[in-house]
Design an enzyme around this catalytic site. Structure first.
Site, PDB file in Angstrom:
ATOM      1  N   HIS A  78       0.672  -1.258  -0.056  1.00  0.00           N
ATOM      2  CA  HIS A  78       0.223   0.026   0.077  1.00  0.00           C
ATOM      3  C   HIS A  78       0.980   1.369   0.044  1.00  0.00           C
ATOM      4  O   HIS A  78       1.998   1.267   0.379  1.00  0.00           O
ATOM      5  CB  HIS A  78      -0.896  -0.070   1.120  1.00  0.00           C
ATOM      6  CG  HIS A  78      -1.735   0.810   1.534  1.00  0.00           C
ATOM      7  ND1 HIS A  78      -1.743   2.369   1.710  1.00  0.00           N
ATOM      8  CD2 HIS A  78      -3.114   0.796   1.124  1.00  0.00           C
ATOM      9  CE1 HIS A  78      -2.878   2.828   1.663  1.00  0.00           C
ATOM     10  NE2 HIS A  78      -3.822   2.121   1.356  1.00  0.00           N
TER      11      HIS A  78
ATOM     12  N   ASP B 164       2.766  -4.726   7.961  1.00  0.00           N
ATOM     13  CA  ASP B 164       1.717  -3.875   8.002  1.00  0.00           C
ATOM     14  C   ASP B 164       0.496  -4.569   7.926  1.00  0.00           C
ATOM     15  O   ASP B 164       0.210  -5.465   7.057  1.00  0.00           O
ATOM     16  CB  ASP B 164       1.834  -2.904   6.598  1.00  0.00           C
ATOM     17  CG  ASP B 164       0.389  -2.590   6.357  1.00  0.00           C
ATOM     18  OD1 ASP B 164      -0.219  -2.374   7.232  1.00  0.00           O
ATOM     19  OD2 ASP B 164       0.391  -1.933   4.876  1.00  0.00           O
TER      20      ASP B 164
ATOM     21  N   GLN C 203      -4.925  -4.727   6.996  1.00  0.00           N
ATOM     22  CA  GLN C 203      -5.858  -5.680   6.326  1.00  0.00           C
ATOM     23  C   GLN C 203      -6.130  -6.773   7.329  1.00  0.00           C
ATOM     24  O   GLN C 203      -7.037  -7.591   6.932  1.00  0.00           O
ATOM     25  CB  GLN C 203      -5.665  -5.929   4.941  1.00  0.00           C
ATOM     26  CG  GLN C 203      -5.650  -4.896   3.958  1.00  0.00           C
ATOM     27  CD  GLN C 203      -7.125  -4.248   3.857  1.00  0.00           C
ATOM     28  OE1 GLN C 203      -7.989  -4.916   4.039  1.00  0.00           O
ATOM     29  NE2 GLN C 203      -7.143  -3.242   3.469  1.00  0.00           N
TER      30      GLN C 203
ATOM     31  N   LYS D 197     -10.610  -1.258  10.701  1.00  0.00           N
ATOM     32  CA  LYS D 197     -10.836  -2.055   9.587  1.00  0.00           C
ATOM     33  C   LYS D 197     -11.382  -3.460  10.484  1.00  0.00           C
ATOM     34  O   LYS D 197     -12.434  -3.475  10.746  1.00  0.00           O
ATOM     35  CB  LYS D 197      -9.629  -2.394   8.837  1.00  0.00           C
ATOM     36  CG  LYS D 197      -9.260  -1.065   8.148  1.00  0.00           C
ATOM     37  CD  LYS D 197      -8.398  -1.168   7.014  1.00  0.00           C
ATOM     38  CE  LYS D 197      -7.829   0.056   6.343  1.00  0.00           C
ATOM     39  NZ  LYS D 197      -7.368   0.082   4.887  1.00  0.00           N
TER      40      LYS D 197
ATOM     41  N   CYS E  33      -4.937   2.916  -3.502  1.00  0.00           N
ATOM     42  CA  CYS E  33      -3.795   3.275  -2.880  1.00  0.00           C
ATOM     43  C   CYS E  33      -2.852   2.447  -3.055  1.00  0.00           C
ATOM     44  O   CYS E  33      -1.647   2.460  -2.207  1.00  0.00           O
ATOM     45  CB  CYS E  33      -4.225   3.578  -1.578  1.00  0.00           C
ATOM     46  SG  CYS E  33      -5.231   4.946  -1.211  1.00  0.00           S
TER      47      CYS E  33
END
Lengths: 383, 171
Positions: free
Chosen positions: A98, A175, A178, A201, A339
Site C-alpha cells: 500500500h 503492515d 488488512q 478495519k 492506494c
C-alpha cells in the site's frame, strides 16, 4: 437495504458497544489520560491502559506497554520506517505494498538515500522466499511487508518471512492494516519486530485509531515530540515506551470505542471471524466464476486469501461498474487503484485498476448473492 | 477473588529518582492477610508486625503496603504503573489462594551493613555492575536493590570465599 462491501477501506457497521463506549466517555469522563491527578483523569488512564491490554492479548504482544497508539496504520508505518531507517540503509519490501509503506520509503529514498528492493513475487502474491534470502545482504536493515494485500487479497507467510530475515539478523515490520482482527496474529510467537495496525478495519473500531507494536528492545527515533504528561522539565521525550512515542493528547474517545470493539471481537473470536470470511469468500468466488467475462485476481484457495476480491469485467471501466453497483443495486464497493499502484502493476490492471468487494464480519450470504446477481446483469447488458 | 481491584489515587514525581514516578493507590481488600507471606517471599522486604505493613523491592520498583494502602515507587510511566498493578494483584491473589501451603514470616530481616558488604567486594571500581563504584554497589546491595551476581569479578576463584560470605549474609 443497501449493502456495504468496502470493509477493506473501513469496516461497517460497528458493534453497538463501540458507539456506546465513545458516547459514555464523551458524556461522563472527557478527561485527558496521563495529565491529571483527579479521579476522572485516573479513570481515563485506566481506560487507555485496558485498551492496550486488550490489544496486546489480541495481537500476541507480551506486555500492554509494547502497544503504542497512533491515529491509523499509516502513522504507525511512518513512525516505524522514519524512526528506524538511517541514511544508506537497504530495505526489502514486496511488490504489493500500500502507499502507506511505498510513499514513506520513497521519501526516505530521496531524503536519506536509502535503497529499496522488491522481493520477487508471482501475480497471485506468492513471494519467492529463496530469492528473498539471496537479497538479504549485509546492507539490508529492514524487511517491510504487508501481512495481507488490500488488492490481491494474498496473505504473506509472516512466520517464514520473519524466519528468513532473522537468519541474517534483519528485523521485520509487518503492515497488518488488512489482517488485524480478521486473521489470527501472534506477534510474539511469530517474532515480529514491529507490527502496524489500524483500529477501523478488521478491529471494528472507530476511524482515527491505530497502533504500533514494538518488540522488547526495539527503539525508534521519535516521529513527533511534545507533551507526554510527565517529566516536563526534560527538553527531550522520555526514554520509555509508550510515552516516548505518544506526544500530544491522544484520541481517547476513539480509544474508548476501540476498547469496546476489541472486547466484542474477543467475545466472538478472531478464528470465528476468519472462518466466516473464508466461507463467504468461497461463495463469492464460486459466484464470480459464473459471471460472463469477469476475471478476479489473487489466490483461488480461500484459505490463502483474505475476504476481499478485486475483479474486472472484460471491456468495462471498473469505475463505471462500481458506480452502477451503487446507483442501480445499492451495493457499495471500491474501484480504482486502492492506494496500491504496485499491486495493480503486478496484476497488470494499472493504471485503471479494478473493482474490489471486501467482506466483513457483518457481511452475509445474501449480500454476496446479491452482488453476484448484480454483476451478472451488468455483464450481460451493454456498456 | 480476594483482591478485586486497585484504584490509583494520585501519581507524582518520585523524590528519590526525579525521572521516575510514585503512585498512591487503594486496594479493594485489607492486604494484612498476605503481607507476612510477601515478607517470606521477598528477601528485600522490611516488615513491621505491629501494623503488618511491608516495604519490598522487585525489579527496582518499590512497594509499600499498609492495609488497603499500596504505594508504588520508581516506575517509568502510567502504562507501566498499570502493568505493575496487574502483576501485584495477581501475586496477592495467588498468595491468598495458596497460603495454606505457604509459611508466613512475622519477623523483620536485619539489613546487612554497607561496610560489611563493601569489605567483601573486589573494591576495583570496575563499573562492570553498572554502578559508579563498589561503594555505590554495596549501598544498593544493602537496600536489596542489586544482586551480587551483577558483580562479575566476584565469580573469579580468588573472590570465592568473599562471595560465599556475602551469599550467607543475604540468605
Amino acid at each position: 437495504m443497501p449493502i456495504y462491501l468496502d470493509n477493506g477501506a473501513t469496516s461497517y457497521p460497528k458493534p453497538d458497544e463501540v458507539c456506546g463506549a465513545m458516547i459514555e466517555y464523551m458524556t461522563h469522563n472527557g478527561a485527558s489520560p496521563g495529565r491529571g491527578n483527579y479521579a476522572r483523569a485516573m479513570d481515563a488512564d485506566k481506560l487507555v491502559y485496558e485498551t492496550r491490554k486488550a490489544l496486546s492479548k489480541l495481537l500476541g504482544a507480551p506486555r500492554p506497554g509494547q502497544i503504542i497508539f497512533t491515529c491509523n496504520a499509516t502513522e504507525s508505518i511512518n513512525m516505524a520506517l522514519k524512526g528506524y531507517l538511517r541514511p544508506g540503509d537497504r530495505v526489502l519490501t514486496t511488490g504489493y505494498e500500500h502507499n502507506a509503506v511505498a510513499r514513506p520509503l520513497k521519501k526516505l529514498e530521496t531524503e536519506r538515500g536509502i535503497r529499496v528492493e522488491l522481493i520477487p513475487c508471482a501475480p497471485d502474491g506468492t513471494l519467492d522466499l529463496s530469492a528473498m534470502r539471496s537479497l538479504l545482504d549485509g546492507g539490508t536493515r529492514l524487511v517491510a511487508a504487508a501481512h495481507g494485500s488490500n488488492v490481491i487479497g494474498c496473505i504473506t507467510p509472516l512466520g517464514e518471512v520473519v524466519g528468513t530475515a532473522h537468519e541474517r539478523g534483519v528485523p521485520v515490520l509487518a503492515d497488518a492494516a488488512q489482517t488485524a482482527g480478521a486473521y489470527p496474529i501472534d506477534a510474539a510467537a511469530l517474532q515480529i519486530d514491529m507490527l502496524a495496525f489500524t483500529g477501523h478495519k478488521g478491529l471494528l473500531g472507530p476511524t482515527g485509531t491505530g497502533g504500533l507494536y514494538l518488540r522488547e528492545g526495539v527503539v525508534l527515533s521519535t516521529l513527533k515530540e511534545g507533551g507526554t504528561g510527565g517529566m516536563s522539565l526534560s527538553p527531550f521525550p522520555p526514554d520509555d515506551p509508550p510515552d516516548r512515542y505518544e506526544a500530544g493528547t491522544m484520541n481517547v474517545a476513539g480509544i474508548a470505542g476501540l476498547r469496546a470493539a476489541v472486547s466484542y471481537l474477543m467475545g466472538v473470536g478472531v478464528d470465528a471471524v476468519r472462518r466466516h470470511e473464508v466461507e463467504l469468500t468461497g461463495i463469492l468466488l464460486d459466484g464470480l466464476d459464473s459471471v460472463p467475462g469477469l476475471t478476479y485476481y489473487g489466490p483461488r484457495d480461500t484459505e490463502d486469501r483474505l475476504g476481499l476480491v478485486s475483479f474486472n469485467i472484460e471491456g468495462r471501466d471498473p469505475h463505471k461498474v462500481s458506480m452502477s453497483l451503487d446507483r442501480d443495486y445499492g451495493i457499495m464497493v471500491r474501484s480504482g487503484l486502492h492506494c496500491a499502484p504496485s499491486a495493480h502493476r503486478l496484476l497488470g490492471t494499472a493504471p485503471v485498476g479494478a473493482v474490489r468487494a471486501s467482506l466483513g464480519y457483518f457481511s452475509d450470504r445474501e449480500d454476496v448473492e446479491r452482488l453476484v446477481r448484480a454483476l451478472k446483469e451488468i455483464s450481460s447488458r451493454g456498456e | 477473588m480476594f483482591l478485586q481491584d486497585i484504584d490509583v489515587i494520585d501519581v507524582d514525581l518520585c523524590v528519590q529518582q526525579p525521572e521516575k514516578f510514585i503512585a498512591h493507590t487503594r486496594a479493594s481488600a485489607d492486604l494484612s492477610a498476605v503481607t507476612p507471606y510477601l515478607n517470606a517471599m521477598f528477601r528485600t522486604a522490611a516488615y513491621n508486625h505491629d501494623d503488618r505493613s511491608i516495604r519490598f523491592t522487585s525489579d527496582r520498583v518499590e512497594y509499600t503496603i499498609i492495609r488497603e494502602q499500596v504505594n508504588i515507587a520508581k516506575f517509568a510511566n502510567r502504562t507501566e504503573l498499570h502493568e505493575l498493578l496487574d502483576w501485584f494483584k495477581d501475586l496477592v491473589n495467588d498468595i491468598y489462594d495458596s497460603r495454606g501451603e505457604m509459611t508466613p514470616m512475622y519477623e523483620c530481616r536485619k539489613p546487612v551493613p554497607v561496610f560489611f558488604i563493601y569489605n567483601l567486594l573486589p573494591k576495583t571500581n570496575c563499573r562492570m555492575c553498572g554502578e559508579k563504584s563498589c561503594m555505590v554497589f554495596a549501598a544498593l546491595l544493602n537496600k536489596l536493590e542489586a544482586d551480587i551476581d551483577a558483580c562479575p569479578p566476584l565469580s573469579e576463584p580468588k573472590y570465592a570465599e568473599n562471595r560465599h560470605k556475602l551469599e550467607v549474609a543475604f540468605a
